[in-house]
Every structure is written in C-alpha cells, then in structure tokens.
Write a protein that holds these residues in place. Structure first.
Motif, PDB file in Angstrom:
ATOM      1  N   VAL A  27       0.803  -1.217   0.000  1.00  0.00           N
ATOM      2  CA  VAL A  27       0.000   0.000   0.000  1.00  0.00           C
ATOM      3  C   VAL A  27       0.840   1.273   0.000  1.00  0.00           C
ATOM      4  CG1 VAL A  27      -1.916  -1.137   1.180  1.00  0.00           C
ATOM      5  CG2 VAL A  27      -0.212   0.084   2.517  1.00  0.00           C
ATOM      6  N   THR A  28       2.165   1.156   0.190  1.00  0.00           N
ATOM      7  CA  THR A  28       2.966   2.367   0.335  1.00  0.00           C
ATOM      8  C   THR A  28       2.886   3.257  -0.899  1.00  0.00           C
ATOM      9  OG1 THR A  28       4.908   1.095  -0.388  1.00  0.00           O
ATOM     10  CG2 THR A  28       4.587   1.370   1.980  1.00  0.00           C
ATOM     11  N   ASN A  29       3.028   2.659  -2.084  1.00  0.00           N
ATOM     12  CA  ASN A  29       2.942   3.455  -3.308  1.00  0.00           C
ATOM     13  C   ASN A  29       1.499   3.745  -3.703  1.00  0.00           C
ATOM     14  OD1 ASN A  29       5.670   3.799  -3.767  1.00  0.00           O
ATOM     15  ND2 ASN A  29       5.871   1.924  -4.950  1.00  0.00           N
ATOM     16  N   ALA A  30       0.558   2.977  -3.149  1.00  0.00           N
ATOM     17  CA  ALA A  30      -0.849   3.179  -3.497  1.00  0.00           C
ATOM     18  C   ALA A  30      -1.530   4.209  -2.599  1.00  0.00           C
ATOM     19  CB  ALA A  30      -1.599   1.844  -3.407  1.00  0.00           C
ATOM     20  N   LEU A  31      -0.943   4.525  -1.443  1.00  0.00           N
ATOM     21  CA  LEU A  31      -1.624   5.394  -0.479  1.00  0.00           C
ATOM     22  C   LEU A  31      -1.976   6.782  -1.019  1.00  0.00           C
ATOM     23  CD1 LEU A  31      -0.061   4.574   3.005  1.00  0.00           C
ATOM     24  CD2 LEU A  31      -2.439   4.362   2.297  1.00  0.00           C
ATOM     25  N   PRO A  32      -1.076   7.440  -1.748  1.00  0.00           N
ATOM     26  CA  PRO A  32      -1.502   8.736  -2.301  1.00  0.00           C
ATOM     27  C   PRO A  32      -2.764   8.631  -3.159  1.00  0.00           C
ATOM     28  CG  PRO A  32       0.873   8.533  -2.443  1.00  0.00           C
ATOM     29  CD  PRO A  32       0.362   7.191  -2.001  1.00  0.00           C
ATOM     30  N   LYS A  33      -2.864   7.573  -3.970  1.00  0.00           N
ATOM     31  CA  LYS A  33      -4.060   7.363  -4.796  1.00  0.00           C
ATOM     32  C   LYS A  33      -5.264   6.998  -3.931  1.00  0.00           C
ATOM     33  CE  LYS A  33      -2.462   7.421  -9.207  1.00  0.00           C
ATOM     34  NZ  LYS A  33      -3.075   8.103 -10.352  1.00  0.00           N
ATOM     35  N   ILE A  34      -5.035   6.128  -2.940  1.00  0.00           N
ATOM     36  CA  ILE A  34      -6.127   5.709  -2.067  1.00  0.00           C
ATOM     37  C   ILE A  34      -6.734   6.901  -1.343  1.00  0.00           C
ATOM     38  CG2 ILE A  34      -6.688   4.402   0.023  1.00  0.00           C
ATOM     39  CD1 ILE A  34      -4.603   2.345  -0.837  1.00  0.00           C
ATOM     40  N   LEU A  35      -5.873   7.745  -0.780  1.00  0.00           N
ATOM     41  CA  LEU A  35      -6.378   8.877  -0.002  1.00  0.00           C
ATOM     42  C   LEU A  35      -6.941   9.978  -0.878  1.00  0.00           C
ATOM     43  CD1 LEU A  35      -3.731   8.920   2.833  1.00  0.00           C
ATOM     44  CD2 LEU A  35      -6.123   8.287   2.978  1.00  0.00           C
ATOM     45  N   ALA A  36      -6.446  10.096  -2.095  1.00  0.00           N
ATOM     46  CA  ALA A  36      -7.074  11.037  -3.032  1.00  0.00           C
ATOM     47  C   ALA A  36      -8.495  10.579  -3.349  1.00  0.00           C
ATOM     48  CB  ALA A  36      -6.244  11.141  -4.307  1.00  0.00           C
ATOM     49  N   PRO A 149       5.681  -2.675  -3.297  1.00  0.00           N
ATOM     50  CA  PRO A 149       5.470  -1.435  -4.043  1.00  0.00           C
ATOM     51  C   PRO A 149       5.279  -1.654  -5.542  1.00  0.00           C
ATOM     52  CG  PRO A 149       7.242  -1.173  -2.456  1.00  0.00           C
ATOM     53  CD  PRO A 149       6.893  -2.625  -2.467  1.00  0.00           C
ATOM     54  N   LEU A 150       5.987  -2.627  -6.119  1.00  0.00           N
ATOM     55  CA  LEU A 150       5.827  -2.897  -7.549  1.00  0.00           C
ATOM     56  C   LEU A 150       4.441  -3.454  -7.851  1.00  0.00           C
ATOM     57  CD1 LEU A 150       9.300  -4.448  -8.440  1.00  0.00           C
ATOM     58  CD2 LEU A 150       8.488  -2.144  -8.911  1.00  0.00           C
ATOM     59  N   ILE A 151       4.023  -4.439  -7.039  1.00  0.00           N
ATOM     60  CA  ILE A 151       2.694  -5.022  -7.248  1.00  0.00           C
ATOM     61  C   ILE A 151       1.613  -3.966  -7.015  1.00  0.00           C
ATOM     62  CG2 ILE A 151       1.051  -6.735  -6.386  1.00  0.00           C
ATOM     63  CD1 ILE A 151       3.481  -8.476  -5.637  1.00  0.00           C
ATOM     64  N   GLY A 152       1.776  -3.201  -5.925  1.00  0.00           N
ATOM     65  CA  GLY A 152       0.802  -2.142  -5.655  1.00  0.00           C
ATOM     66  C   GLY A 152       0.771  -1.108  -6.750  1.00  0.00           C
ATOM     67  N   GLY A 153       1.937  -0.752  -7.285  1.00  0.00           N
ATOM     68  CA  GLY A 153       1.983   0.217  -8.373  1.00  0.00           C
ATOM     69  C   GLY A 153       1.284  -0.279  -9.619  1.00  0.00           C
ATOM     70  N   VAL A 154       1.524  -1.547  -9.969  1.00  0.00           N
ATOM     71  CA  VAL A 154       0.864  -2.130 -11.150  1.00  0.00           C
ATOM     72  C   VAL A 154      -0.651  -2.146 -10.962  1.00  0.00           C
ATOM     73  CG1 VAL A 154       0.543  -4.255 -12.466  1.00  0.00           C
ATOM     74  CG2 VAL A 154       2.847  -3.512 -11.839  1.00  0.00           C
ATOM     75  N   ILE A 155      -1.085  -2.545  -9.752  1.00  0.00           N
ATOM     76  CA  ILE A 155      -2.529  -2.612  -9.486  1.00  0.00           C
ATOM     77  C   ILE A 155      -3.175  -1.237  -9.593  1.00  0.00           C
ATOM     78  CG2 ILE A 155      -4.222  -3.031  -7.652  1.00  0.00           C
ATOM     79  CD1 ILE A 155      -2.465  -5.372  -6.736  1.00  0.00           C
ATOM     80  N   VAL A 156      -2.551  -0.233  -8.972  1.00  0.00           N
ATOM     81  CA  VAL A 156      -3.127   1.116  -8.978  1.00  0.00           C
ATOM     82  C   VAL A 156      -3.132   1.702 -10.387  1.00  0.00           C
ATOM     83  CG1 VAL A 156      -2.769   3.480  -8.195  1.00  0.00           C
ATOM     84  CG2 VAL A 156      -2.584   1.606  -6.579  1.00  0.00           C
ATOM     85  N   SER A 302       7.772   4.455  -8.714  1.00  0.00           N
ATOM     86  CA  SER A 302       8.282   4.634  -7.356  1.00  0.00           C
ATOM     87  C   SER A 302       8.780   3.311  -6.788  1.00  0.00           C
ATOM     88  CB  SER A 302       7.185   5.202  -6.448  1.00  0.00           C
ATOM     89  OG  SER A 302       6.798   6.483  -6.869  1.00  0.00           O
ATOM     90  N   GLY A 303       8.068   2.223  -7.108  1.00  0.00           N
ATOM     91  CA  GLY A 303       8.490   0.911  -6.655  1.00  0.00           C
ATOM     92  C   GLY A 303       9.849   0.532  -7.216  1.00  0.00           C
ATOM     93  N   PHE A 304      10.055   0.759  -8.494  1.00  0.00           N
ATOM     94  CA  PHE A 304      11.347   0.468  -9.111  1.00  0.00           C
ATOM     95  C   PHE A 304      12.438   1.375  -8.540  1.00  0.00           C
ATOM     96  CE2 PHE A 304       8.849  -1.515 -12.594  1.00  0.00           C
ATOM     97  CZ  PHE A 304       9.527  -2.729 -12.653  1.00  0.00           C
ATOM     98  N   ALA A 305      12.088   2.603  -8.218  1.00  0.00           N
ATOM     99  CA  ALA A 305      13.086   3.568  -7.743  1.00  0.00           C
ATOM    100  C   ALA A 305      13.673   3.171  -6.401  1.00  0.00           C
ATOM    101  CB  ALA A 305      12.465   4.963  -7.657  1.00  0.00           C
ATOM    102  N   THR A 306      12.904   2.435  -5.569  1.00  0.00           N
ATOM    103  CA  THR A 306      13.400   2.046  -4.247  1.00  0.00           C
ATOM    104  C   THR A 306      14.179   0.729  -4.269  1.00  0.00           C
ATOM    105  OG1 THR A 306      11.295   0.941  -3.757  1.00  0.00           O
ATOM    106  CG2 THR A 306      11.526   3.230  -3.032  1.00  0.00           C
ATOM    107  N   THR A 307      14.411   0.183  -5.459  1.00  0.00           N
ATOM    108  CA  THR A 307      15.104  -1.098  -5.581  1.00  0.00           C
ATOM    109  C   THR A 307      16.480  -1.119  -4.901  1.00  0.00           C
ATOM    110  OG1 THR A 307      13.942  -1.587  -7.652  1.00  0.00           O
ATOM    111  CG2 THR A 307      15.963  -2.828  -7.207  1.00  0.00           C
ATOM    112  N   PRO A 308      17.310  -0.071  -4.987  1.00  0.00           N
ATOM    113  CA  PRO A 308      18.624  -0.131  -4.330  1.00  0.00           C
ATOM    114  C   PRO A 308      18.548  -0.415  -2.833  1.00  0.00           C
ATOM    115  CG  PRO A 308      18.571   1.695  -5.870  1.00  0.00           C
ATOM    116  CD  PRO A 308      17.167   1.159  -5.799  1.00  0.00           C
ATOM    117  N   MET A 309      17.559   0.163  -2.140  1.00  0.00           N
ATOM    118  CA  MET A 309      17.441  -0.087  -0.712  1.00  0.00           C
ATOM    119  C   MET A 309      17.096  -1.550  -0.452  1.00  0.00           C
ATOM    120  SD  MET A 309      15.014   1.643   2.220  1.00  0.00           S
ATOM    121  CE  MET A 309      13.579   0.664   1.802  1.00  0.00           C
ATOM    122  N   VAL A 310      16.208  -2.095  -1.249  1.00  0.00           N
ATOM    123  CA  VAL A 310      15.778  -3.468  -1.043  1.00  0.00           C
ATOM    124  C   VAL A 310      16.886  -4.452  -1.386  1.00  0.00           C
ATOM    125  CG1 VAL A 310      14.058  -5.183  -1.679  1.00  0.00           C
ATOM    126  CG2 VAL A 310      13.406  -2.791  -1.482  1.00  0.00           C
TER     127      VAL A 310
END
Length: 499
Positions: A27-36, A149-156, A302-310
C-alpha cells in the motif's frame, strides 16, 4: 534436522511472513491514490500505516505468550486466516476511518505471523545455526519490500483493477500458506493446564501506546505541543504504562515478564530494536512519498526507484546471517549494521526534489544494508540469552519493541513532515493538510509542492540519524555471549530451565 528438512518446515512460515510484510509494503505506493479517492489527508496517511503497526505492537506479546502454551502451528494458521478476513474487509472500505479500522484488524493478525515465525524457527534451530536461516527470513522481508510497491503500483496503474486489489491479492497467498503449513510444519506441543492469559496487562499496554500515538499524531496540528491536551494525553499514557507494569508484576503468567529485563542483553537489545524500528518503517513509508510527491513518479515507477534499498537489505540479511553462522560472532556484525544505518539516514537527509538519483540510490542502498544486518539478528541475540521455556515471549518481545519504535516513529515523523510541508506551502496559498494528486495540480503550483515535500522528507530522515546512533551505542554495550548449539526443542527436552 537436516538443512533440507528445516527448509521444508520453514517453507510455509516464509510464505506467511512474506504475505504479512506484503500487506504493509503493497500500500505504500498506493496510499496517495487511495487517499485522493477517499479524501484523506496527511494525518490519515500516517494513521493507515501507524494503526497497523500499533495493532502488531499490541498483539505481538500476546501471540508470543500463547506460543509458549499452545500449538505453535495452529496459532500461525489462525493468524493467517484472521489476516485473510482483515484483507477482505480492507478492500471494501469506503472512508479513511473504515480503512484504518480494517488495517488494525490486519495488524492483529500480522503480529501473530511475524512473532510466531521467529518462535517456530527458534524451536527448531540452534542459535549457532540460526543466523543462516534468519538470513532467509530477512530475504523474505526484502522480497516483500521490493515486490509490494511494484505489485501495488501495477494494481493502482491498471484501470480495471484499482487500489482495492492491493488488499484482495494477498488473500490467495495467505490461504496457500495455511495449506503448506498443514503439510510441512510439525512441532511438539506442550500443553499446560490451568494457565490464565494476562488480558488486563495486554489491554493496558495497548491503551498506553495508543494514547501516546494519538498525541504524537495530532500535536502541532489540532493543538499546540505545549497544551492541556498534551498534558492529559502524555500523563494518561504514563499512568496507563505504570498500571501495566504493576499488573505484570502481579500476574502469574504476565504478557511481558519483567524478570527478562534482568538480562543486560535483553535491555540493550530492546533499546536498539526500538531505534531500528523507527528507521526501518520510516524509510519505507517516506521514500514512497518522496518519489511520488517530490519527484512526480507513478506508483509503479516509485516501486522500481526504491530497488537499491531493497537489494542492500536482501544481500545484507543473507550475508550477515551466513557470517554469524560461520564465525559464531554476532556483536561486531550488529555494530556494523547500526553504523551503516546512521550513515544511510545522514545521506538521505540531503534529499531534495532535484537531488540526482545516483545520490538517492547510494543513500538507499547504505540504509538497506544497515536494516538488513540489524533487523533479524537482534532477535537472535535475545533468543540466545533467555531460558528455553521463554523463547516464545522473548522472540515476540524483540519484534514488539521494534514495531513499537516503528509505530511511534512513523507517527512522530509524519507529524514533523506535515508541519514542515504546511510551513513551506503556507506562504504560497496552498493547503498542506491533504495529500495532493499532482496530476490535478496546476503546472505553476506543482514545483512548489514538490519542493516542499522533497525538503520535508529530507528533514525527516535527518531526525532518524540520532535514533540509529543510539542503536549503535546500545549494541556496543551488549556483552557478547557465545551462541548456543542446541535448538529450543532440544534444550526443553533436556530439562534445562536457564540459558
């Protein structure tokens, strides 16, 4: 048990842990859309994350105590089925309040899954060998962190699915985990008659932490930090905490046995777990906001962008576990992880909307290495210290305090971010209370909003640096004890009552 037998027994636990962690990250990448869509603001954003962490925090000691009394396998399956129910309800939510309530229910189940996975591993595997398998647990966490985040991004971003499928998609995975556990996990159950669970203590602990989180979330926006509301909430939290301690002292089967804090390692590892929890959950939550609200990326980008941390987290989890198993030394590994965490947060503190991605990627990778090295291995240090009969509550306590740090940290840092963004946007006639949908913002105003969130999130990560330094000092003060070579089952069977 051979390595193959252990991996077979752990397969259902690893899938269950992956599903539990996925519920937070998807839900991390989906939250902005969810709350909008649900018309929620920064406070709702914070609470959708913090409410889950709070429920995990409140329920984890209870699950750990139950694991010392009843069938561990049955408890894991019950928590997974409860997770299925919570996920279905979350997908049906119509308002931010309903979604927060459903996330609380999810969190109660996740608390069981995450705590019981550690308990079952401790029962099967000796501390000396456990580092290797802790690495697999860390990799499952990392996979959920990058996959969520990748799965959530694709879904949203898929119009015929929508954000509600961020909750529905976890349901079949949880059901499969229940089936696998039934076929692969076989642990002896020691039933104790006449045992009474300390529900009053659990309620008082949850109430104390909840009141503290409500204060942190609302202070500075709904009322001043120095106000009668602050005095009432902080005072009430302290009183409830004192009552909880008194209750635990008198209870025959306390949820959090205070005698455990006679162990120096337990005390210092608890402090370090709280500090690591602040950064671990904060990094995931605020980096998602950074890429979407400060850099204008889509949820999937956004999900792809956080790949280095993961990647840093996954590699460090596996490598640190193998290193501990090979050498038997764990303190120096944990100190190195805390140092990486502090440096990573300091680097993330320079974030702005126009920071080159290479700098951001380096900062995320260093932070990931720190989290991956410390997260699971702190639990190992605690498990190696306590008696075999208290492995369940000891494992859950380590998870409890890490999640407590995350819940308080996310709420407090979310309040800092909201105040910083409101301050930056106030002079431009733009409201900072709600999560903006950048696609609907006029082009002339959009750079102002992106700059406000970029600077605000950088400030949040600077606030995380002292927490990582406290974790480093706490680990440094721990007295290293050689890792035991017998599993929890073997120690119990031998009739040992002390570590």
């Amino acid at each position: 048990m051979s390595h193959r037998e252990i991996m077979r027994a752990l397969s259902g636990l690893l899938l269950g842990l992956f599903v539990a962690m996925l519920s937070s990250t998807i839900v991390t990448n989906a939250l902005p859309k969810i709350l909008a869509d649900l018309h929620g603001g920064e406070s709702a954003y914070t609470w959708i994350v913090a409410a889950t962490l709070l429920a995990v925090t409140a329920s984890t000691p209870l699950w750990g105590k139950l694991a010392d009394l009843f069938s561990k396998k049955l408890l894991v399956q019950i928590s997974l089925l409860a997770y299925v129910a919570g996920s279905m309800l979350a997908g049906l939510a119509q308002t931010p309040a309903q979604l927060i309530a459903c996330r609380v229910f999810q969190g109660l189940a996740v608390g069981g899954i995450s705590a019981l996975a550690q308990v079952c591993m401790a029962a099967m595997i000796s501390p000396r060998e456990r580092g290797r398998y802790s690495g697999y647990f860390g990799m499952a966490f990392a996979l959920a962190t990058v996959g969520g985040p990748l799965i959530g991004g694709v879904i949203v971003d898929t119009s015929w699915l929508g954000w509600r499928w961020c909750f529905y998609v976890c349901v079949p995975l949880a059901v499969v985990a229940v089936i696998i556990l039934q076929r692969t996990l076989h642990l002896p159950t020691e039933r104790r008659e006449g045992v009474r669970i300390d529900y009053l203590g659990a309620t008082l602990i949850a109430a104390s932490v909840t009141l503290l989180l409500v204060w942190v979330t609302l202070a500075g926006s709904s009322y001043a930090w120095l106000s009668w509301q602050t005095a009432a909430m902080v005072g009430g939290s302290v009183v409830l905490g004192a009552l909880a301690i008194r209750t635990e002292q008198r209870a025959a089967e306390p949820i959090v046995p205070l005698r455990m804090f006679r162990h120096r390692t337990v005390v210092l590892a608890t402090v370090a777990s709280v500090m690591v929890g602040v950064g671990m959950y904060g990094a995931t939550m605020f980096l998602s906001q950074y890429f979407q609200l400060a850099r204008g990326k889509s949820p999937i980008a956004s999900g792809f962008a956080t790949t280095p941390m993961v990647l840093g987290l996954a590699v460090a989890s596996y490598a640190s576990g193998k290193l501990i198993t090979r050498t038997g030394r764990w303190k120096i590994v944990l100190m190195a992880g805390a140092a990486f965490l502090a440096v990573g947060f300091a680097l993330l503190g320079v974030l702005r909307a126009d920071t080159p991605y290479g700098v951001v990627a380096l900062a995320m990778a260093v932070t990931g290495v720190g989290v991956g090295t410390v997260m699971q291995n702190l639990v190992l240090a605690v498990q190696n210290t306590v008696p075999a009969g208290e492995l369940g509550i000891a494992s859950s306590m380590a998870t409890f305090f890490r999640t407590l740090g995350g819940a308080v940290g996310v709420s407090a840092l979310g309040a800092v971010l909201a105040a910083k963004v409101s301050q930056s946007l106030g002079g431009h006639g733009v409201g900072g209370g709600a999560i903006p949908d950048l696609s609907k913002i006029p082009a002339a105003v959009r750079p102002v909003i992106e700059a406000a969130f970029g600077h605000g999130i950088g400030t949040v990560f600077l606030w995380c640096v002292p927490f990582a330094l406290v974790a480093f000092v706490s680990i440094w003060l721990i007295r290293e004890v050689p890792l035991k070579t017998e599993s929890g089952i073997e120690r119990t069977a031998a009739g040992r009552v002390s570590a």
